[in-house]
Scaffold this active site. Structure first.
Site, PDB file in Angstrom:
ATOM      1  N   ASP A  81       0.858  -1.191   0.000  1.00 12.32           N
ATOM      2  CA  ASP A  81       0.000   0.000   0.000  1.00 12.32           C
ATOM      3  C   ASP A  81       0.889   1.234   0.000  1.00 12.32           C
ATOM      4  O   ASP A  81       2.119   1.134  -0.066  1.00 12.32           O
ATOM      5  CB  ASP A  81      -0.932   0.002   1.219  1.00 12.32           C
ATOM      6  CG  ASP A  81      -2.264   0.699   0.931  1.00 12.32           C
ATOM      7  OD1 ASP A  81      -2.242   1.817   0.391  1.00 12.32           O
ATOM      8  OD2 ASP A  81      -3.314   0.123   1.240  1.00 12.32           O
TER       9      ASP A  81
ATOM     10  N   GLY B 173       4.133   1.353  -2.438  1.00  7.53           N
ATOM     11  CA  GLY B 173       4.060   1.563  -3.875  1.00  7.53           C
ATOM     12  C   GLY B 173       2.673   1.996  -4.314  1.00  7.53           C
ATOM     13  O   GLY B 173       1.755   2.167  -3.496  1.00  7.53           O
ATOM     14  N   ASP B 174       2.532   2.161  -5.618  1.00  7.98           N
ATOM     15  CA  ASP B 174       1.300   2.624  -6.249  1.00  7.98           C
ATOM     16  C   ASP B 174       0.745   1.498  -7.105  1.00  7.98           C
ATOM     17  O   ASP B 174       1.385   1.067  -8.076  1.00  7.98           O
ATOM     18  CB  ASP B 174       1.606   3.850  -7.115  1.00  7.98           C
ATOM     19  CG  ASP B 174       0.398   4.410  -7.828  1.00  7.98           C
ATOM     20  OD1 ASP B 174      -0.685   3.807  -7.761  1.00  7.98           O
ATOM     21  OD2 ASP B 174       0.534   5.471  -8.484  1.00  7.98           O
ATOM     22  N   PHE B 175      -0.446   0.986  -6.747  1.00  8.01           N
ATOM     23  CA  PHE B 175      -0.957  -0.182  -7.479  1.00  8.01           C
ATOM     24  C   PHE B 175      -1.397   0.113  -8.906  1.00  8.01           C
ATOM     25  O   PHE B 175      -1.778  -0.780  -9.643  1.00  8.01           O
ATOM     26  CB  PHE B 175      -2.063  -0.905  -6.707  1.00  8.01           C
ATOM     27  CG  PHE B 175      -3.226  -0.063  -6.237  1.00  8.01           C
ATOM     28  CD1 PHE B 175      -3.802   0.915  -7.022  1.00  8.01           C
ATOM     29  CD2 PHE B 175      -3.770  -0.295  -4.977  1.00  8.01           C
ATOM     30  CE1 PHE B 175      -4.881   1.657  -6.583  1.00  8.01           C
ATOM     31  CE2 PHE B 175      -4.862   0.443  -4.518  1.00  8.01           C
ATOM     32  CZ  PHE B 175      -5.417   1.425  -5.328  1.00  8.01           C
TER      33      PHE B 175
ATOM     34  N   HIS C   4     -14.067  -0.888  -5.822  1.00 12.43           N
ATOM     35  CA  HIS C   4     -15.275  -0.055  -5.768  1.00 12.43           C
ATOM     36  C   HIS C   4     -14.958   1.436  -5.642  1.00 12.43           C
ATOM     37  O   HIS C   4     -15.842   2.268  -5.841  1.00 12.43           O
ATOM     38  CB  HIS C   4     -16.214  -0.535  -4.657  1.00 12.43           C
ATOM     39  CG  HIS C   4     -15.805  -0.141  -3.271  1.00 12.43           C
ATOM     40  ND1 HIS C   4     -16.707  -0.004  -2.249  1.00 12.43           N
ATOM     41  CD2 HIS C   4     -14.587   0.130  -2.722  1.00 12.43           C
ATOM     42  CE1 HIS C   4     -16.088   0.345  -1.143  1.00 12.43           C
ATOM     43  NE2 HIS C   4     -14.794   0.429  -1.410  1.00 12.43           N
TER      44      HIS C   4
END
Length: 321
Positions: free
Chosen positions: A187, A211-213, A231
């Protein structure tokens, strides 16, 4: 039409921790007011209103007591709803809800119009609101963690990668329930700083990775999780997330999506309200199983099945192809 009045009354009672003061038994509004520095007459009237919603019981001797539902307002109980109440009755959501009229014309979140920036950008700029959000998300999903851990067929060994896993409540539950597994919590670094994985019982079985997903995900996992992530995002953004995760996975590796699944036939479902929260604050949405399957297929997965749980969320089990 009185919904906003009930919500405001609930917030006031929650902010003043009235349920905590009733934990030991019934008390009059005067006694509660003396303990909290509030106006007794006003407090009596607000408690009387919330008693009509089943949160308190008003007795003939002038006392109020907690009902079974009212105990969830206490700050010191397992499964407390207090963090969720303080988030969803916050002025951020009231202002976003006021913008629904404009959203019907534009399709854009009322939050952006009210604050001049997207929801998560606002949280990043306001640490106090971000803290309220993180606490509420932990409370919101804590009941689902055990249900998901029980409902899903986890392997006896291997590495579970929780993508966008927040503070790690679900991963902790999985590792506790399945002692042969290891885990990676992935995350944003700021969120990971407050993770829940410390403790002798899980020592040596996990690590965190920031990190950046949208752009990267840990490679080499044996099972991947996305809990209450999709969502929050539009279909295009979901495809970016899923494609990034798929690139990190070996063929035939399983992915578990944990999200509410709306019925496709119009049957009433509690997540319909959550869908409006998404509409007014983000560009995300709640989805049907068919809509999830379309996203999965387009990003390199095959949907295997949908598993209901005891919680609001279901588990969609997919396989990388």
């Amino acid at each position: 039409m009185y919904g906003h009045i009930h919500a405001s009354a609930l917030r006031a009672i929650a902010r003043h921790r009235i349920a905590d003061h009733l934990a030991q038994g019934p008390r009059t509004a005067h006694a509660l007011a003396a303990a909290t520095g509030l106006d007794a007459a006003a407090l009596h009237r607000v408690l009387r209103l919330l008693a009509t919603r089943g949160l308190f019981a008003e007795h003939g001797d002038g006392t109020f007591a907690l009902t079974e539902a009212g105990h969830d307002l206490r700050s010191d109980t397992e499964g407390s709803q207090l963090p969720r109440i303080l988030l969803f009755t916050d002025e951020m959501f009231r202002r976003a809800a006021d913008g629904i009229e404009g959203t019907l014309r534009t399709g854009e979140p009322g939050f952006d119009a009210a604050y001049g920036m997207p929801f998560f950008d606002h949280l990043a700029a306001t640490p106090d609101k971000s803290h309220v959000f993180d606490q509420a998300m932990t409370a919101l999903t804590s009941g689902a963690d055990e249900a998901v851990a029980d409902a899903c067929p986890f392997p006896e060994s291997g590495t579970v990668v929780d993508i966008g896993g927040g503070r790690g409540g679900l991963l902790r539950q999985i590792l506790t329930t399945h002692p042969g597994l290891n885990g990676i919590l992935f995350d944003q670094p700021g969120t990971l700083a407050d993770h829940l994985l410390d403790g002798d019982d899980l020592a040596g079985r996990w690590h965190t990775q920031g990190g950046d997903f949208f752009t990267t995900a840990p490679t080499g996992g044996d099972l991947y999780l996305l809990k209450n992530v999709l969502h929050d995002w539009s279909d295009d953004d979901c495809l970016r997330i899923l494609t990034t995760v798929r690139h990190a996975m070996r063929p035939a590796t399983r992915l578990l999506l944990v999200d509410a699944v709306l019925p496709g036939d119009g049957t009433p479902h509690p997540a319909a309200a959550l869908d409006i929260v998404m509409l007014m604050t983000l560009k995300g949405r709640e989805r049907t199983a068919a809509e999830f399957e379309d996203l999965l297929t387009r990003s390199g997965f095959r949907l295997l099945r949908v598993l209901p749980t005891r919680a609001l969320s279901s588990v969609l089990e997919a396989e990388a192809v």
